[in-house]
Design a protein around this motif. Structure first.
Motif, PDB file in Angstrom:
ATOM      1  N   HIS A  43       0.821  -1.214   0.000  1.00 51.81           N
ATOM      2  CA  HIS A  43       0.000   0.000   0.000  1.00 51.81           C
ATOM      3  C   HIS A  43       0.857   1.267   0.000  1.00 51.81           C
ATOM      4  N   GLY A  44       2.077   1.156  -0.460  1.00 56.89           N
ATOM      5  CA  GLY A  44       2.905   2.341  -0.683  1.00 56.89           C
ATOM      6  C   GLY A  44       3.602   2.896   0.533  1.00 56.89           C
ATOM      7  N   VAL A  45       3.529   2.210   1.669  1.00 56.73           N
ATOM      8  CA  VAL A  45       4.215   2.675   2.878  1.00 56.73           C
ATOM      9  C   VAL A  45       5.495   1.854   3.036  1.00 56.73           C
ATOM     10  N   ASP A  46       6.631   2.488   2.789  1.00 54.49           N
ATOM     11  CA  ASP A  46       7.902   1.764   2.836  1.00 54.49           C
ATOM     12  C   ASP A  46       8.813   2.225   3.965  1.00 54.49           C
ATOM     13  N   LYS A  47       8.276   3.054   4.861  1.00 60.18           N
ATOM     14  CA  LYS A  47       9.018   3.471   6.045  1.00 60.18           C
ATOM     15  C   LYS A  47       8.137   3.284   7.275  1.00 60.18           C
ATOM     16  N   ILE A  48       8.519   2.332   8.110  1.00 62.38           N
ATOM     17  CA  ILE A  48       7.823   2.095   9.377  1.00 62.38           C
ATOM     18  C   ILE A  48       8.803   2.487  10.474  1.00 62.38           C
ATOM     19  N   ALA A  49       8.549   3.642  11.071  1.00 62.00           N
ATOM     20  CA  ALA A  49       9.476   4.227  12.035  1.00 62.00           C
ATOM     21  C   ALA A  49       9.073   3.811  13.451  1.00 62.00           C
ATOM     22  N   LEU A  50       9.908   3.009  14.078  1.00 65.09           N
ATOM     23  CA  LEU A  50       9.632   2.511  15.421  1.00 65.09           C
ATOM     24  C   LEU A  50      10.333   3.393  16.449  1.00 65.09           C
ATOM     25  N   GLU A  51       9.581   3.819  17.425  1.00 65.13           N
ATOM     26  CA  GLU A  51      10.167   4.614  18.505  1.00 65.13           C
ATOM     27  C   GLU A  51      10.896   3.683  19.459  1.00 65.13           C
ATOM     28  N   LEU A  52      12.144   4.015  19.749  1.00 62.09           N
ATOM     29  CA  LEU A  52      12.942   3.220  20.683  1.00 62.09           C
ATOM     30  C   LEU A  52      12.457   3.542  22.096  1.00 62.09           C
ATOM     31  N   HIS A  53      11.628   2.651  22.635  1.00 62.81           N
ATOM     32  CA  HIS A  53      10.918   2.972  23.873  1.00 62.81           C
ATOM     33  C   HIS A  53      10.979   1.797  24.848  1.00 62.81           C
ATOM     34  N   PRO A  54      11.508   2.024  26.050  1.00 62.59           N
ATOM     35  CA  PRO A  54      11.493   0.969  27.054  1.00 62.59           C
ATOM     36  C   PRO A  54      10.077   0.440  27.280  1.00 62.59           C
ATOM     37  N   GLY A  55       9.992  -0.846  27.587  1.00 64.08           N
ATOM     38  CA  GLY A  55       8.691  -1.501  27.725  1.00 64.08           C
ATOM     39  C   GLY A  55       8.305  -2.259  26.471  1.00 64.08           C
ATOM     40  N   PHE A  56       9.028  -1.996  25.372  1.00 64.08           N
ATOM     41  CA  PHE A  56       8.803  -2.700  24.114  1.00 64.08           C
ATOM     42  C   PHE A  56      10.100  -3.388  23.685  1.00 64.08           C
ATOM     43  N   CYS A  57       9.990  -4.352  22.798  1.00 62.28           N
ATOM     44  CA  CYS A  57      11.166  -5.143  22.416  1.00 62.28           C
ATOM     45  C   CYS A  57      12.228  -4.305  21.716  1.00 62.28           C
ATOM     46  N   VAL A  58      11.814  -3.324  20.943  1.00 62.63           N
ATOM     47  CA  VAL A  58      12.773  -2.391  20.344  1.00 62.63           C
ATOM     48  C   VAL A  58      12.845  -1.166  21.252  1.00 62.63           C
ATOM     49  N   TYR A  59      13.979  -1.014  21.927  1.00 60.57           N
ATOM     50  CA  TYR A  59      14.139   0.082  22.884  1.00 60.57           C
ATOM     51  C   TYR A  59      15.501   0.742  22.815  1.00 60.57           C
ATOM     52  N   ASN A  60      16.423   0.162  22.029  1.00 66.50           N
ATOM     53  CA  ASN A  60      17.743   0.760  21.890  1.00 66.50           C
ATOM     54  C   ASN A  60      18.277   0.492  20.488  1.00 66.50           C
ATOM     55  N   THR A  61      19.500   0.912  20.229  1.00 65.33           N
ATOM     56  CA  THR A  61      20.080   0.786  18.893  1.00 65.33           C
ATOM     57  C   THR A  61      20.151  -0.669  18.448  1.00 65.33           C
ATOM     58  N   GLU A  62      20.671  -1.505  19.310  1.00 64.39           N
ATOM     59  CA  GLU A  62      20.877  -2.916  18.982  1.00 64.39           C
ATOM     60  C   GLU A  62      19.572  -3.634  18.645  1.00 64.39           C
ATOM     61  N   SER A  63      18.539  -3.383  19.438  1.00 64.99           N
ATOM     62  CA  SER A  63      17.271  -4.081  19.203  1.00 64.99           C
ATOM     63  C   SER A  63      16.577  -3.573  17.944  1.00 64.99           C
ATOM     64  N   LEU A  64      16.724  -2.266  17.632  1.00 67.62           N
ATOM     65  CA  LEU A  64      16.159  -1.744  16.385  1.00 67.62           C
ATOM     66  C   LEU A  64      16.835  -2.401  15.185  1.00 67.62           C
ATOM     67  N   LEU A  65      18.166  -2.458  15.202  1.00 65.50           N
ATOM     68  CA  LEU A  65      18.889  -3.049  14.079  1.00 65.50           C
ATOM     69  C   LEU A  65      18.655  -4.550  13.992  1.00 65.50           C
ATOM     70  N   LYS A  66      18.435  -5.204  15.105  1.00 65.45           N
ATOM     71  CA  LYS A  66      18.128  -6.639  15.102  1.00 65.45           C
ATOM     72  C   LYS A  66      16.840  -6.904  14.338  1.00 65.45           C
ATOM     73  N   LEU A  67      15.805  -6.112  14.616  1.00 65.86           N
ATOM     74  CA  LEU A  67      14.534  -6.300  13.913  1.00 65.86           C
ATOM     75  C   LEU A  67      14.663  -5.887  12.450  1.00 65.86           C
ATOM     76  N   ARG A  68      15.367  -4.802  12.188  1.00 66.34           N
ATOM     77  CA  ARG A  68      15.574  -4.333  10.811  1.00 66.34           C
ATOM     78  C   ARG A  68      16.291  -5.398   9.978  1.00 66.34           C
ATOM     79  N   ASN A  69      17.322  -6.002  10.553  1.00 64.42           N
ATOM     80  CA  ASN A  69      18.079  -7.030   9.829  1.00 64.42           C
ATOM     81  C   ASN A  69      17.248  -8.282   9.582  1.00 64.42           C
ATOM     82  N   ALA A  70      16.323  -8.577  10.497  1.00 65.15           N
ATOM     83  CA  ALA A  70      15.494  -9.771  10.362  1.00 65.15           C
ATOM     84  C   ALA A  70      14.326  -9.570   9.412  1.00 65.15           C
ATOM     85  N   VAL A  71      13.837  -8.329   9.329  1.00 61.18           N
ATOM     86  CA  VAL A  71      12.589  -8.063   8.600  1.00 61.18           C
ATOM     87  C   VAL A  71      12.825  -7.328   7.285  1.00 61.18           C
ATOM     88  N   GLY A  72      13.668  -6.291   7.305  1.00 62.10           N
ATOM     89  CA  GLY A  72      13.912  -5.540   6.086  1.00 62.10           C
ATOM     90  C   GLY A  72      14.174  -4.078   6.359  1.00 62.10           C
TER      91      GLY A  72
END
Length: 323
Positions: free
Chosen positions: A161-190
């Protein structure tokens, strides 16, 4: 770069009234909530996707007040262990994608989410240490059985549907909360996964925002930027550390509190932030998120705008002109 704001700051007034005020401050971009935690006060996809007059009126207001949408925000927990809660957040996010498509916007802002510790859990379980070994097993379940499969499927839907940027806020309480966890999901998903970089959550965790900007910037992983500050209380932190579950309204006893830009760190700090964003090639929204419990909505926003206008770099530079 363009100065903007997350509009749910003024969710109690109409979109037109909010845009008129933002325009008077010289803001050029708006980040509009359309579901999840930011709410739907200024953009309800159920209306805008089905009522053409309402949709055209919505677009006309943006044009009238000379602002553009930086992103649609639908922060939530789409992998919540309570299936009904997860389904509602997921629905809001998918409607945000459809509305973005209709508006010609290619970006949404949200959270990664946090599952429970098993299929029958009732509440999210945010893991912050490796021992006892149970925590490692929880992380394996959360990432490999829930989080990565969910985001792979959601990214396919968004891209269709034309959305190619999904910007996740690095937020404690969620699995992506710091640099490493953001890049981990990015590397796994795209590479459709990136950061809505909010420094306020990095500061209290003890990260250096400049180092984070450099690390994510070299990966092209900064999609959006939240301008929000945090003040560490040295006295309370010395006694209890930074992990703090007291109410945000209990400012004098907390280890840290959110502040308007400039009241956690000064103008020199924010000039360095903006300059480093420039160095890594970020040239998009500087979106103010005002959650300072010591200031009114208007005063906190206006003070942030005043400081950031002195820091933001607006003009492009093709080459070093003095060489």
């Amino acid at each position: 770069m363009k100065l903007g704001v997350l509009t749910n700051l003024l969710g109690t007034v109409s979109l037109e009234e909010a845009l008129k005020y933002f325009n008077s401050l010289g803001l050029e971009m708006v980040e509009i909530g359309c579901g999840g935690f930011p709410g739907k006060d200024h953009a309800d996809p159920d209306v805008l996707l089905n009522d053409e007059k309402a949709f055209e009126d919505f677009k006309a207001l943006l044009k009238k007040y000379n602002v553009e949408i930086s992103a649609l925000s639908c922060h939530g927990n789409p992998v919540h262990p309570n299936k009904e809660i997860a389904a509602q957040f997921d629905s809001d996010m998918r409607k945000a994608v459809l509305l973005a498509e209709k508006l010609g916007v290619h970006q949404i802002n949200t959270f990664s989410g946090c599952p429970g510790d098993c299929d029958t859990a009732k509440y999210p379980n945010w893991v912050t240490c490796p021992w006892p070994n149970d925590f490692g097993e929880i992380l394996d379940y959360q990432w490999n059985e829930v989080l990565i499969p969910y985001w792979k499927e959601f990214v396919k839907f968004a891209v269709a549907h034309g959305v190619d940027k999904i910007a996740l806020e690095l937020h404690p309480g969620f699995c992506v909360y710091n640099t490493e966890s953001l890049l981990k999901l990015r590397n796994a998903v795209g590479k459709e996964i990136g950061a809505n970089l909010d420094l306020s959550h990095l500061i209290w965790q003890g990260m250096d925002p400049i180092a984070v900007i450099r690390a994510l910037g070299k990966e092209g992983a900064i999609f959006h930027f939240h301008a929000k500050d945090t003040k560490i209380d040295a006295i309370n932190t010395a006694v209890n550390g930074v992990l703090d579950t007291k109410s945000y309204a209990d400012e004098i006893n907390r280890s840290w509190i959110f502040r308007s830009v400039g009241f956690g760190n000064g103008e020199t700090y924010w000039r360095d932030v903006i300059s480093n964003l420039r160095m890594v090639g970020y040239d998009y929204a500087i979106s103010i998120e005002h959650e300072d419990s010591l200031m009114s909505q208007n005063e906190g926003l206006e003070k942030a705008v005043a400081l950031l206008k002195n820091c933001i770099i607006k003009e492009g530079l093709a080459a070093a002109w003095w060489i």
